[in-house]
Design an enzyme around this catalytic site. Structure first.
Site, short mmCIF file in Angstrom:
data_model
loop_
_atom_site.label_atom_id
_atom_site.label_comp_id
_atom_site.label_asym_id
_atom_site.label_seq_id
_atom_site.Cartn_x
_atom_site.Cartn_y
_atom_site.Cartn_z
N TYR A 1 32.40 37.38 33.99
CA TYR A 1 32.70 36.68 32.83
C TYR A 1 32.77 37.19 31.63
CZ TYR A 1 31.78 32.52 30.21
OH TYR A 1 32.09 31.50 29.18
N PHE B 1 59.03 24.36 17.28
CA PHE B 1 58.81 23.86 18.67
C PHE B 1 57.85 22.53 18.51
CE2 PHE B 1 56.95 23.15 22.89
CZ PHE B 1 58.32 22.92 23.53
N ASP B 2 58.23 21.51 19.55
CA ASP B 2 57.62 20.05 19.31
C ASP B 2 55.93 20.30 19.34
OD1 ASP B 2 59.23 20.34 21.34
OD2 ASP B 2 58.84 18.45 22.28
N ASP C 1 56.42 32.71 16.31
CA ASP C 1 56.07 32.01 17.67
C ASP C 1 56.96 32.95 18.71
OD1 ASP C 1 56.49 30.56 19.89
OD2 ASP C 1 56.78 28.65 18.87
N ALA D 1 57.30 33.05 21.95
CA ALA D 1 57.56 32.84 23.58
C ALA D 1 58.42 33.57 24.26
CB ALA D 1 57.63 31.28 23.58
N LYS E 1 56.67 32.09 29.27
CA LYS E 1 58.19 32.26 29.19
C LYS E 1 58.19 33.96 29.58
CE LYS E 1 57.88 28.24 26.77
NZ LYS E 1 56.61 27.63 26.69
N HIS F 1 59.40 10.21 25.26
CA HIS F 1 60.57 10.45 26.44
C HIS F 1 59.81 10.89 27.92
CE1 HIS F 1 59.27 14.21 24.09
NE2 HIS F 1 59.45 14.82 25.12
N1 F0G Z 1 56.79 27.80 21.45
C1 F0G Z 1 58.09 27.61 21.96
C2 F0G Z 1 59.07 28.13 21.30
C3 F0G Z 1 58.08 26.88 23.13
O1 F0G Z 1 59.29 26.74 23.88
C4 F0G Z 1 56.97 26.35 23.75
C5 F0G Z 1 56.97 25.58 24.97
C6 F0G Z 1 55.73 26.31 23.24
C7 F0G Z 1 55.76 27.10 21.93
C8 F0G Z 1 54.49 25.93 23.51
O2 F0G Z 1 53.97 26.88 24.77
O3 F0G Z 1 54.14 25.39 26.69
O4 F0G Z 1 52.72 27.27 26.67
O5 F0G Z 1 52.08 25.65 25.44
N2 F0G Z 1 58.13 25.21 25.70
C9 F0G Z 1 58.27 24.82 26.87
C10 F0G Z 1 60.00 24.36 26.87
C11 F0G Z 1 57.28 23.46 27.21
O6 F0G Z 1 60.30 23.80 28.13
O7 F0G Z 1 60.75 24.63 26.26
P1 F0G Z 1 53.17 26.07 25.98
#
Ligand code: F0G
Length: 457
Positions: A68, A120-121, A211, A213, A254, A446
Site C-alpha cells: 500500500y 488541450f481540452d 504538458d 504528454a 502517450k 461531440h
Molecule cells: N494533454 C494533452 C496534450 C493530451 O493530448 C491529453 C489527452 C491530455 C493532456 C489528457 O491526458 O487523457 O491521460 O487524461 N489526449 C487524448 C487524445 C485523450 O486523444 O489526444 P489523459
C-alpha cells in the site's frame, strides 16, 4: 525503415461488411464514439492508452509490488521520472487530467489567467473549473495549415510578452507549454521557443509548466528540425526541456507507453506538498496515486524506452509514410506531418458541404462506412455553435479530421488500407453529403451527439 521490434502477441481485429457498418452507423445515430470496439477494424480515434506494451514492460509489471505505501514499484518509477525530468517532487496520478486537476486546484484562483501555446481540452476544462481563464497564444505560423515551417507548435512570444507586461499581466498564474501541440495539428515546439518562454516567465515570476504528454516525440522532431540539436539524442533534448520548466503535468498514456498512468513533477516544495495533500484525498496515497504497483513499474520502463532513437525514428517514419500516401490520394493534411497523428483537411475535400453540415464529420463517417476506420472530427461539430433553431452562430477555423496513430500497434499494410479507403472516398467526394444534429448536450457535445444525414441541400 522497418519496425525495430517483432510481434510476440497478436489480437484479432474485426472485419465487417459495408452493410454491417451502415447498420452500425444508423444504430449509433452517426456518433462514432458510440460504436463498439468490435465494430471497428482500424481504430485511429486516439493514440492515448492504445499502444502496445513491450516484453520488458510486461516483465516489469510482473515484478510490480502492490504494497500500500512505499512500494518498490513507486521507487522504480520515482527514480526514473526524477532522473528524466530533474524535478525533486514527482507524484503519480492515474492519468493526465488528474495531474491537471490537482495542480490547477492548488496553483490557480478565480480570475487568474493561464496562457498556453494551445491548451488541450481537458487542460482548458481543468483551468476553467479552478475559476481561471485559459487563453491560447499559438504562433502566427500555425494559422497556415499548408506551410512547412518546422515549429508551428510554438507559442507566440510577442503576444506572450505583451500579455505579461500589460494590464492583465498580474493575473497570469501559469504558462503551460504543450509538447507536442495536440490542439494545433500535433506540431512541435522548438527548444529556442521553450527557452525564451522560460526567460519571460522567470522575469515575471510566473511558473512555466510543460504538458509533456508527447515529450519524446517533440524531442525527436527537435533533433531533426532545430540546427543546434542535430547532434543531440532525443533523451538529451527531453532532459533539457524538462529542466527549462518549473514543473510538468504528464499523461503517460502517450509517451509513457502505458495503458494508464500519469504524474505531476515539481521543484517547488510548498506547491508539491499542497498537491500531495489533494492527491491523497482524491487519487490515492502519494506512492501509488491511483495506480497499481505493476502500472508504476510498466510506466517506469516505458519512460526509459520511449526516447530510444530507433523507436522514434520508426514512429516518425510511419507517420511520414502515411502522410505521403494520404497526399497521393488527393487529401491535404496539416503540414508538415507530425508524429502522433495526421490532421486531414476535410473542409477542402468537401467544399460543397458548409461548416454547419460538418464536412469533417462527413469524412469520418465515410472512412468508417467504407473501410471500418474510426477517426475523430476536429471541426465545427467539436468547436462550433448553433442557436436554438439550429442556425450556425460560430464555426471552427478549420474542418479537420484527426487520424491518431497508436504506438507499436498497426503496420504498414494497415496504413495502406487507410490510404486505399481515402482514395475511394476522394473518387466519390462530390456525392458525399453533410449531417445535421438531431440531439445534443450543452457541454462536450461531440461525445453524445446524435445526427442524421442531410440528403437534400
Ligand atoms: N494533454 C494533452 C496534450 C493530451 O493530448 C491529453 C489527452 C491530455 C493532456 C489528457 O491526458 O487523457 O491521460 O487524461 N489526449 C487524448 C487524445 C485523450 O486523444 O489526444 P489523459
Amino acid at each position: 525503415m522497418y519496425e525495430p521490434w517483432r510481434i510476440k502477441i497478436v489480437e484479432p481485429i474485426s472485419i465487417t461488411t459495408p452493410s454491417q457498418r451502415q447498420q452500425a452507423l444508423q444504430r449509433v445515430a452517426y456518433n462514432l464514439f458510440d460504436l463498439r470496439a468490435d465494430e471497428v477494424t482500424i481504430d485511429l480515434l486516439s493514440d492515448s492508452g492504445t499502444g502496445a506494451l513491450s516484453a520488458a514492460q510486461l516483465a516489469a509489471g510482473m515484478t510490480g509490488d502492490e504494497t500500500y505505501a512505499g512500494s518498490r514499484s513507486f521507487y522504480h518509477f520515482y527514480g526514473t521520472a526524477a532522473e528524466l525530468t530533474g524535478y525533486k517532487h514527482v507524484l503519480p496520478t492515474h492519468q493526465g487530467r488528474a495531474a491537471e486537476r490537482i495542480l490547477f486546484s492548488v496553483l490557480l484562483e478565480a480570475g487568474d489567467i493561464v496562457l498556453s501555446n494551445t491548451h488541450f481540452d481537458t487542460t482548458r476544462a481543468n483551468a476553467e473549473l479552478a475559476g481561471a481563464e485559459a487563453r491560447d497564444l499559438p504562433c502566427p505560423e500555425a494559422r497556415n495549415l499548408d506551410s512547412e515551417e518546422p515549429f508551428k507548435g510554438n507559442i507566440d512570444l510577442a503576444a506572450l510578452r505583451l500579455t505579461l507586461e500589460g494590464a492583465e499581466g498580474a493575473r497570469v498564474a501559469a504558462v503551460v507549454m504543450t509538447i507536442t501541440n495536440n490542439g494545433a495539428g500535433g506540431q512541435p515546439v522548438s527548444m529556442e521557443n521553450l527557452r525564451r518562454t522560460a526567460e519571460l516567465c522567470r522575469q515575471h515570476a510566473v511558473p512555466m509548466i510543460l504538458d509533456a504528454a508527447r515529450f519524446a516525440e517533440n524531442s525527436w522532431l527537435v533533433t531533426r528540425r532545430e540546427a543546434a540539436y542535430h547532434n543531440r539524442t532525443p533523451r538529451q533534448v527531453a532532459e533539457e526541456a524538462f529542466r527549462l520548466a518549473d514543473g510538468c503535468i504528464m499523461s503517460a498514456k502517450k509517451d509513457g507507453l502505458v495503458h494508464i498512468g500519469g504524474f505531476i513533477g515539481l521543484n517547488d516544495r510548498d506547491l508539491a506538498q499542497k498537491c500531495e495533500r489533494l492527491l491523497i484525498a482524491t487519487e490515492g496515497f502519494s506512492t501509488y496515486g491511483g495506480l497499481a504497483g505493476r502500472d508504476l513499474d510498466m510506466m517506469a520502463q516505458g519512460l526509459r524506452e520511449v526516447t530510444e532513437p530507433s523507436y522514434l525514428e520508426e514512429r516518425a517514419g510511419i507517420a511520414a509514410y502515411l502522410a505521403e500516401r494520404v497526399r497521393e490520394a488527393g487529401v491535404d493534411i496539416v503540414e508538415p506531418a507530425g508524429m502522433h497523428a495526421l490532421y486531414l483537411n476535410a473542409g477542402r475535400l468537401f467544399p460543397h458541404i458548409p461548416p454547419h453540415q460538418y464536412p469533417g464529420h462527413a469524412l469520418a463517417c465515410q472512412l468508417y462506412q467504407q473501410g471500418g476506420i474510426r477517426s475523430a472530427e476536429l471541426g465545427s461539430l467539436y468547436l462550433g455553435e448553433e442557436d436554438e433553431h439550429g442556425n450556425p452562430v460560430k464555426s471552427a477555423p478549420y474542418e479537420l479530421v484527426r487520424l491518431a496513430l497508436p504506438r507499436r500497434v498497426y503496420t504498414r499494410s494497415h496504413y495502406d488500407h487507410v490510404a486505399a479507403t481515402l482514395e475511394q472516398v476522394v473518387k466519390a467526394a462530390a456525392s458525399v453529403h453533410g449531417y445535421r444534429i438531431v440531439d445534443q448536450s450543452p457541454i462536450l457535445r461531440h461525445f453524445s451527439i446524435k445526427l442524421q444525414p442531410v440528403t437534400t441541400p
